[in-house]
Design an enzyme around this catalytic site. Structure first.
Site, PDB file in Angstrom:
ATOM      1  N   HIS A 335       7.474  -0.268   1.253  1.00 52.63           N
ATOM      2  CA  HIS A 335       6.874   1.177   0.959  1.00 52.63           C
ATOM      3  C   HIS A 335       7.983   1.371  -0.650  1.00 52.63           C
ATOM      4  O   HIS A 335       8.921   0.867  -0.593  1.00 52.63           O
ATOM      5  CB  HIS A 335       7.761   2.002   2.176  1.00 52.63           C
ATOM      6  CG  HIS A 335       7.346   3.479   2.058  1.00 52.63           C
ATOM      7  ND1 HIS A 335       7.763   3.992   1.398  1.00 52.63           N
ATOM      8  CD2 HIS A 335       6.076   4.422   2.131  1.00 52.63           C
ATOM      9  CE1 HIS A 335       6.996   5.277   0.870  1.00 52.63           C
ATOM     10  NE2 HIS A 335       5.997   5.568   1.448  1.00 52.63           N
ATOM     11  N   ASP A 394       0.845   3.302   7.729  1.00 53.71           N
ATOM     12  CA  ASP A 394      -0.017   2.744   7.383  1.00 53.71           C
ATOM     13  C   ASP A 394      -0.111   1.506   8.215  1.00 53.71           C
ATOM     14  O   ASP A 394      -1.432   1.404   9.079  1.00 53.71           O
ATOM     15  CB  ASP A 394      -0.681   2.046   5.891  1.00 53.71           C
ATOM     16  CG  ASP A 394      -0.277   3.330   5.088  1.00 53.71           C
ATOM     17  OD1 ASP A 394      -1.283   4.313   5.593  1.00 53.71           O
ATOM     18  OD2 ASP A 394      -0.064   3.183   4.323  1.00 53.71           O
TER      19      ASP A 394
END
Length: 457
Positions: A335, A394
């Protein structure tokens, strides 16, 4: 004007190819210039931290602590209006309630509602959860798009025409507009998909009206399914997904887009449509689709889903641009802000396992957990990254949506249904604080040239 019939305007002709080549040849900027002029590409510094561009009270992402004047990575934390997201989710689950509506209230108004305030707010959203007469027929059913994000953006921009106070940027009016959009986003998204599924895929067309007394998550499922049926577990997990996606700081691409566009003084519909355009991108809201597609390729190519060595070899092939889309990425891992962990993924994971059992897909879930364990080690070794790599939200959300039988076309719109709560809060914050129009600087590096008359070129 002469009308052109049946011309394919989507065709890339040799002339266009040639002109594109000209643009590329004259558009390349020497990468060394970015270092020379200390340009923060992507508005991030050399360590990957975002360049400070504003202040917000809406949410906070914490990925490190400072010890002895040094930034030390820590387990990721996310706060909505100062409250830890783990406490928010744990609170409404303990009381056996849905939490998305409460989360919207918190983000917009800065405090948790009491029972009466929450009930009144839910009733207000229900009141707004309807579309203008003929909107489904005249707007959504006409020219259905294969991409629901484009359908959603078009519908939002069209709502401008139905609003007699569309350009009024006073706070009460903007709040009214935001609440109406929050309420109808599930309708615009699901109806847009139903139109596409009917006219493009040739499937049966059904348009269910929303039901009073249902949460946003429940309404999404009953609007989407032909029989309108869903389980309590399905609705609960979708509700958690909406809460976790509702907000993520002012610096994420779509929210920063909202700040930029709002700072120009434009209307709410234009600001939200701009955020939708940003969220559509595969580097932002479309990332979970890539995760699902990657796993489909993985499942098709692995001989044994239980074999750690075979899984590791596939993951190494991804990094070396030999597998799947050959982009060199393990989608869902890492991330821009978090390093050791993404709290949203941590919260989500415990419920993903429960859903996989009820759906008979434990084998797939086990594959996800193996990739979650193996990928950070492989990335660290191959890329020499030691700051920490962990799964992001995700990684699991696409798998959850597939178990909920949500079509792939609705994965990113579900994200938008949640994130419009954060966009609305940030739009109002930008208007309340009456900041300057956002206009960062770009340094021109093209050499000076003389104009050449046409006959001499």
């Amino acid at each position: 004007m002469k009308e052109v019939q049946n011309k394919d305007f989507s065709e890339v002709t040799p002339q266009i190819e040639q002109l594109a080549g000209l643009s590329k040849r004259n558009g390349n900027i020497n990468p060394e210039l970015y270092s020379k002029y200390e340009v923060k590409r992507g508005l991030r510094d050399i360590s990957g931290q975002g360049v400070l561009a504003g202040l917000t009270e809406i949410s906070q992402i914490q990925s490190y602590i400072v010890e002895d004047h040094e930034m030390v990575p820590c387990q990721g934390r996310l706060y909505y209006r100062g409250i830890n997201i783990r406490e928010i989710v744990g609170g409404f689950l303990k009381e056996k309630r849905f939490g998305f509506e409460e989360t919207i209230y918190l983000l917009l108004f800065g405090e948790l509602p009491n029972k009466k305030e929450l009930q009144d707010f839910q009733e207000l959203l229900e009141e707004y959860r309807s579309l203008p007469t003929g909107f489904v027929r005249d707007i959504i059913m006409k020219a259905p798009s294969k991409d629901m994000m484009n359908t959603l953006a078009r519908s939002v921009l069209t709502m401008y025409s139905y609003d007699n106070r569309a350009d009024d940027t006073s706070l009460p009016n903007v709040l009214r507009q935001c609440l109406q959009l929050i309420a109808i986003f599930p309708l615009l998204s699901v109806y847009g998909y139903q139109a596409y599924n009917h006219y493009v895929n040739g499937q049966s067309l059904f348009i269910h009206p929303p039901k009073a007394g249902l949460s946003t998550a429940e309404n999404i499922l009953q609007l989407l399914r032909a029989d309108g049926q869903y389980t309590e577990l399905e609705a609960k997990i979708l509700d958690i997904a909406l809460v976790l996606h509702a907000e993520h700081g002012g610096g994420n691409n779509s929210t920063f887009t909202n700040h930029v566009v709002t700072s120009s003084g434009t209307d709410t519909y234009s600001a939200i449509a701009a955020s939708l355009g940003s969220l559509k991108g595969p580097k932002h809201g479309g990332a979970n689709i890539k995760v699902v597609q990657m796993f489909e390729d993985m499942k098709a190519n692995l001989q044994d889903w239980e074999d750690d060595e075979e899984i590791a070899a596939y993951l190494l092939g991804l990094l070396r641009k030999e597998r799947f889309d050959k982009k060199g990425l393990i989608y869902g891992m890492g991330h821009a802000v978090y390093s050791l962990s993404d709290p949203r993924a941590d919260i989500f994971k415990s419920y993903v396992g429960k859903l996989s059992v009820s759906k008979g897909r434990e084998k797939e879930y086990n594959l996800y957990t193996k990739v979650e364990r193996l990928a950070p080690e492989i990335i660290a070794e191959e890329r020499k990254i030691y700051k920490g790599v962990s799964p992001n939200i995700d990684f699991y959300s696409g798998f959850v949506y597939s178990m909920l039988d949500l079509p792939l076309e609705l994965y990113t719109p579900i994200f938008a249904i949640a994130r419009i709560a954060g966009w609305s809060a940030h739009r109002m914050e930008e208007l309340i604080n009456e900041g300057k129009i956002i206009r960062p600087a770009y340094k021109a590096v093209a050499p000076r040239k003389q104009y050449t008359p046409l006959d001499e070129r």
